[in-house]
Design a protein around this motif. Structure first.
Motif, mmCIF file in Angstrom:
data_model
loop_
_atom_site.group_PDB
_atom_site.id
_atom_site.type_symbol
_atom_site.label_atom_id
_atom_site.label_comp_id
_atom_site.label_asym_id
_atom_site.label_seq_id
_atom_site.Cartn_x
_atom_site.Cartn_y
_atom_site.Cartn_z
ATOM 1 N N LEU A 1 8.708 -48.408 -1.072
ATOM 2 C CA LEU A 1 9.528 -47.417 -0.361
ATOM 3 C C LEU A 1 9.691 -46.150 -1.199
ATOM 4 C CD1 LEU A 1 12.479 -49.500 1.171
ATOM 5 C CD2 LEU A 1 10.125 -49.291 1.961
ATOM 6 N N ARG A 2 9.822 -46.365 -2.518
ATOM 7 C CA ARG A 2 10.045 -45.215 -3.395
ATOM 8 C C ARG A 2 8.866 -44.240 -3.319
ATOM 9 N NH1 ARG A 2 11.402 -47.683 -7.794
ATOM 10 N NH2 ARG A 2 9.332 -47.802 -8.656
ATOM 11 N N GLY A 3 7.647 -44.794 -3.322
ATOM 12 C CA GLY A 3 6.464 -43.934 -3.255
ATOM 13 C C GLY A 3 6.492 -43.018 -2.039
ATOM 14 N N VAL A 4 6.875 -43.579 -0.914
ATOM 15 C CA VAL A 4 6.932 -42.788 0.321
ATOM 16 C C VAL A 4 8.025 -41.724 0.227
ATOM 17 C CG1 VAL A 4 7.372 -42.891 2.800
ATOM 18 C CG2 VAL A 4 6.033 -44.692 1.701
ATOM 19 N N ARG A 5 9.176 -42.132 -0.310
ATOM 20 C CA ARG A 5 10.300 -41.194 -0.409
ATOM 21 C C ARG A 5 9.977 -40.033 -1.359
ATOM 22 N NH1 ARG A 5 13.333 -40.535 -4.970
ATOM 23 N NH2 ARG A 5 13.537 -42.786 -5.167
ATOM 24 N N ILE A 6 9.351 -40.340 -2.494
ATOM 25 C CA ILE A 6 9.016 -39.282 -3.453
ATOM 26 C C ILE A 6 8.103 -38.264 -2.790
ATOM 27 C CG2 ILE A 6 7.644 -38.793 -5.530
ATOM 28 C CD1 ILE A 6 8.769 -41.427 -6.669
ATOM 29 N N ASN A 7 7.143 -38.768 -2.040
ATOM 30 C CA ASN A 7 6.240 -37.880 -1.329
ATOM 31 C C ASN A 7 7.001 -36.978 -0.358
ATOM 32 O OD1 ASN A 7 3.413 -37.150 -0.663
ATOM 33 N ND2 ASN A 7 4.018 -37.911 1.332
ATOM 34 N N MET A 8 7.912 -37.591 0.413
ATOM 35 C CA MET A 8 8.650 -36.804 1.408
ATOM 36 C C MET A 8 9.572 -35.785 0.752
ATOM 37 S SD MET A 8 9.568 -39.720 4.201
ATOM 38 C CE MET A 8 10.190 -38.711 5.538
ATOM 39 N N GLU A 9 10.233 -36.211 -0.329
ATOM 40 C CA GLU A 9 11.142 -35.279 -1.015
ATOM 41 C C GLU A 9 10.368 -34.133 -1.633
ATOM 42 O OE1 GLU A 9 14.057 -36.688 -3.750
ATOM 43 O OE2 GLU A 9 14.608 -38.357 -2.460
ATOM 44 N N PHE A 10 9.202 -34.473 -2.146
ATOM 45 C CA PHE A 10 8.365 -33.446 -2.756
ATOM 46 C C PHE A 10 7.973 -32.404 -1.713
ATOM 47 C CE2 PHE A 10 4.754 -31.951 -5.305
ATOM 48 C CZ PHE A 10 5.375 -31.893 -6.537
ATOM 49 N N ASN A 11 7.559 -32.892 -0.559
ATOM 50 C CA ASN A 11 7.197 -31.976 0.521
ATOM 51 C C ASN A 11 8.408 -31.176 0.996
ATOM 52 O OD1 ASN A 11 4.634 -32.955 0.373
ATOM 53 N ND2 ASN A 11 4.904 -34.429 2.032
ATOM 54 N N GLY A 12 9.561 -31.840 1.046
ATOM 55 C CA GLY A 12 10.780 -31.166 1.464
ATOM 56 C C GLY A 12 11.128 -30.035 0.508
ATOM 57 N N ALA A 13 10.999 -30.332 -0.798
ATOM 58 C CA ALA A 13 11.306 -29.318 -1.811
ATOM 59 C C ALA A 13 10.344 -28.143 -1.679
ATOM 60 C CB ALA A 13 11.208 -29.931 -3.203
ATOM 61 N N LEU A 14 9.072 -28.462 -1.457
ATOM 62 C CA LEU A 14 8.075 -27.414 -1.318
ATOM 63 C C LEU A 14 8.361 -26.552 -0.082
ATOM 64 C CD1 LEU A 14 5.601 -26.651 -2.963
ATOM 65 C CD2 LEU A 14 4.213 -28.043 -1.447
ATOM 66 N N CYS A 15 8.660 -27.225 1.043
ATOM 67 C CA CYS A 15 8.929 -26.485 2.283
ATOM 68 C C CYS A 15 10.163 -25.599 2.151
ATOM 69 C CB CYS A 15 9.139 -27.454 3.447
ATOM 70 S SG CYS A 15 7.617 -28.251 3.953
ATOM 71 N N ARG A 16 11.220 -26.149 1.571
ATOM 72 C CA ARG A 16 12.434 -25.347 1.386
ATOM 73 C C ARG A 16 12.144 -24.131 0.529
ATOM 74 N NH1 ARG A 16 15.207 -30.180 1.370
ATOM 75 N NH2 ARG A 16 16.642 -30.313 3.127
ATOM 76 N N GLY A 17 11.395 -24.347 -0.539
ATOM 77 C CA GLY A 17 11.082 -23.248 -1.446
ATOM 78 C C GLY A 17 10.234 -22.182 -0.765
ATOM 79 N N LEU A 18 9.213 -22.628 -0.040
ATOM 80 C CA LEU A 18 8.331 -21.666 0.622
ATOM 81 C C LEU A 18 9.089 -20.915 1.702
ATOM 82 C CD1 LEU A 18 5.056 -23.767 0.868
ATOM 83 C CD2 LEU A 18 5.498 -21.845 -0.641
ATOM 84 N N GLN A 19 9.971 -21.631 2.382
ATOM 85 C CA GLN A 19 10.815 -21.020 3.402
ATOM 86 C C GLN A 19 11.657 -19.907 2.784
ATOM 87 O OE1 GLN A 19 11.228 -21.728 6.628
ATOM 88 N NE2 GLN A 19 13.257 -20.978 7.160
ATOM 89 N N SER A 20 12.183 -20.197 1.580
ATOM 90 C CA SER A 20 13.113 -19.238 0.969
ATOM 91 C C SER A 20 12.389 -18.015 0.426
ATOM 92 C CB SER A 20 13.922 -19.899 -0.141
ATOM 93 O OG SER A 20 13.095 -20.130 -1.261
ATOM 94 N N THR A 21 11.099 -18.124 0.146
ATOM 95 C CA THR A 21 10.422 -16.945 -0.408
ATOM 96 C C THR A 21 9.475 -16.264 0.572
ATOM 97 O OG1 THR A 21 8.756 -18.391 -1.417
ATOM 98 C CG2 THR A 21 10.518 -17.609 -2.843
#
Lengths: 341, 267
Positions: B216-236
């Motif tokens: 489960l952790r592997g899947v969550r890390i992937n999703m959080e990573f994508n979430g962080a990337l999307c939030r960051g790209l959204q903000s810039t």
């Protein structure tokens, strides 16, 4: 060469760099503009503030910029320059092998220039692979599966036309296939970032090395699984690495997963220049330790100095047959100099 | 009630409906991700207009389609709504998404055109599974934190889970979301059914729990990573750097490049 605080010299191969022209003059349409804008958003989002570039310089930087950022201010010993054409978006291509080779000619001992082809071009793609081998003696290619080509909005590594190209690469000794999985648009019923074609291609072409840039992001979990099954699959750290600055704990979780599943011998440093510059990335990577609680969840994996050295250069040196000691000697005899500004 | 108050109230209702629409990749509401840029209600016609923008021009088009149709679906459930117009801005597939979501055809018809005749359900299912995993992991870890043993966790019934309260953190948010997916998928039907099973409905074992959590952790890390990337790209997105005396700074919304953001404050 990166020098640690206690004076140790670390050999650095930057596995993923570009010499692109994304300037408005070279853009064919809105897609070309949006492509470089997206790169720029990656740059502005994940760089430390003091490392930010103005848009104009980011769109098109000079040969001197490359030398300074990679080898003078930056710690790279050797940089692998990737080619990406995006012919539907850019008049003269985004980063062509000809333009990169001419840039690299000033310090050929420091560059490895990779080619690129589009399997959807059929016979022409095969002719082009011959052309690149004969004229540039390429050792590797960069594949961008999300490239648009007329009606087609992407392709997969296990398409029959792609297999013909890889057969030829194998025959000509073009061993290193760098893969960048962008969003493949059609069919929409498929996950746009699906990486399972890597699995098929790596199984069917055991002689080739498959270097998956950005560790398959945004499909890190699927990538980890595939890389454990296939001995010839490697992960490029570009895009994952800059998180070391903005979200160090996330980076710890990611690198712990990668070390656990993929292993220390299969990970390659890449700055993704000019999205990021190698100097701060390598400095921060060398100083980094995986937080203990994260490491504990993955069998105590840690970034030791020995593992960092492998990731920063020794692993890539093996793939590209670089004799590290001989290269060090050659480079120290010919330091990089750029014209005074 | 003045007309303006009425308009505000109706628009608030729309925002609440939009909270139910998630980005399939990230399992986060599109409102929290900051994707929604405009909500407008026409008081005379009761037609609702929603505009949204994703972090990049190249974001996955099937997700853009899903979000656009989900917006239409959730807003259409309000009885007073007479019509919905959804607009995706600045995206490589925007024209076709907008034409599809605002046209006469239903979702499946629009999709078949772009899917070589296949249905979209496979990809939707795959991402529902990821959402399930992420929600479940949060709840499982919170229960371990509370001191529940592996045996207690794998034996736990839905009734027991319902009796446990989380008052803070991610677990407070994820527990009802986990429960809702568990029940809607039929993975737990009655109060005495197991509260934790795999996505395929298999029971967990106490000896296998650690390994399961690792997956489960592997899947969550992937999703959080994508979430962080999307939030960051959204903000810039649409910001540029200016280099002044004190070094580089990131400047908001360059003039004449994009229409000003007209998003309502979401309260």
């Amino acid at each position: 060469m990166f020098k640690t605080k206690d004076g140790k010299e670390i050999f650095v191969v930057d596995g993923h760099t570009h010499f692109w022209d994304g300037s408005p003059e070279n853009q064919s349409n809105v897609h070309g503009k949006q492509f470089i804008d997206c790169f720029y958003a990656y740059h502005t989002n994940l760089s430390p503030p003091e490392q930010l570039w103005e848009k104009g310089r980011f769109e098109k930087y000079s040969e001197d910029d490359v030398y300074r950022d990679l080898f003078v201010d930056g710690p790279d010993d050797v940089a692998i320059i990737q080619s990406t054409y995006l012919r539907d978006f850019y008049k003269n291509g985004f980063s062509s092998i000809e333009r990169s080779t001419s840039m690299a000619a000033r310090h050929p001992e420091r560059f490895i220039v990779n080619g690129s082809f589009d399997p959807r071009d059929g016979e022409k793609a095969l002719e082009y692979i011959h052309y690149m081998k004969e004229n540039f003696d390429i050792q590797g290619v960069k594949m961008y599966t999300a490239e648009w080509n007329g009606e087609s909005k992407g392709w997969a590594l296990n398409d029959p036309a792609a297999y013909k190209c890889f057969e030829l690469c194998d025959k000509l000794g073009i061993k290193n296939i760098h893969v960048h999985k962008g969003p493949t648009i059609i069919p929409l019923s498929k996950d746009a970032f699906d990486v399972h074609d890597v699995d098929h291609a790596a199984t069917d072409f055991q002689n080739l090395n498959w270097i998956i840039e950005h560790c398959g992001l945004p499909r890190l979990d699927d990538f980890c699984w595939i890389a454990t099954q296939e001995t010839n699959v490697y992960g490029g750290l570009a895009v994952a690495l800059p998180f070391i600055f903005s979200r160090p704990r996330y980076f710890g979780e990611v690198i712990a997963e990668l070390l656990w599943w993929v292993g220390e011998d299969k990970l390659l440093f890449g700055s993704d220049y000019a999205i990021w510059t190698p100097q701060w990335l390598v400095e921060q990577f060398w100083d980094y330790q995986i937080p203990e609680d994260i490491s504990a969840e993955r069998g105590g994996v840690q970034l030791t100095d020995e593992i960092k050295e492998k990731i920063l250069g020794l692993n890539a040196a093996k793939l590209y047959n670089i004799d590290v000691e001989a290269k060090k000697k050659q480079l120290s005899a010919a330091p990089v100099q750029i014209a005074a500004e | 009630m003045t007309l303006e108050m009425l308009k505000d109230e109706l628009e608030l209702e729309i925002w609440q409906q939009l909270d139910l629409v998630t980005d399939p990749e990230l399992d986060e509401p599109i409102t929290e991700m900051g994707f929604v840029e405009l909500v407008e209600v026409d008081l005379d016609s009761k037609v609702v207009e929603v505009e949204f923008r994703l972090p990049t021009y190249w974001c996955s088009p099937n997700f853009a389609f899903l979000m656009a149709f989900d917006i239409r679906h959730e807003i259409g459930r309000l009885k007073w709504v007479q019509g919905v117009k959804v607009t995706l801005n600045d995206h490589c597939f925007a024209d076709r998404v907008n034409e599809g979501v605002n046209g006469e055809k239903d979702f499946n018809e629009v999709f078949r055109e772009y899917c070589n005749g296949e249905e979209l359900s496979a990809v939707r299912n795959k991402f529902l599974e990821k959402a399930f995993i992420r929600r479940q992991e949060t709840v499982l870890l919170a229960l371990e934190e509370r001191g529940f043993s592996s045996e207690k966790i794998v034996e736990m019934t839905l009734e027991k889970l319902d009796s446990i309260r989380f008052d803070s953190g991610e677990e407070e948010k994820q527990k009802p979301r986990y429960r809702s997916l568990l029940v809607s998928r039929g993975l737990a039907k009655t109060a005495s059914d197991r509260a934790f099973v795999t996505w395929d409905g298999e029971r967990l074992t106490s000896s296998g729990l650690r390994e399961y959590l690792g997956k489960l952790r592997g899947v969550r890390i992937n999703m959080e990573f994508n979430g962080a990337l999307c939030r960051g790209l959204q903000s810039t997105r649409y910001k540029e750097v200016e280099i002044g005396e004190d070094g580089p700074t990131l400047v908001d919304f360059i003039h004449n490049r994009v229409p000003p953001r007209r998003a309502e404050t979401h309260s």
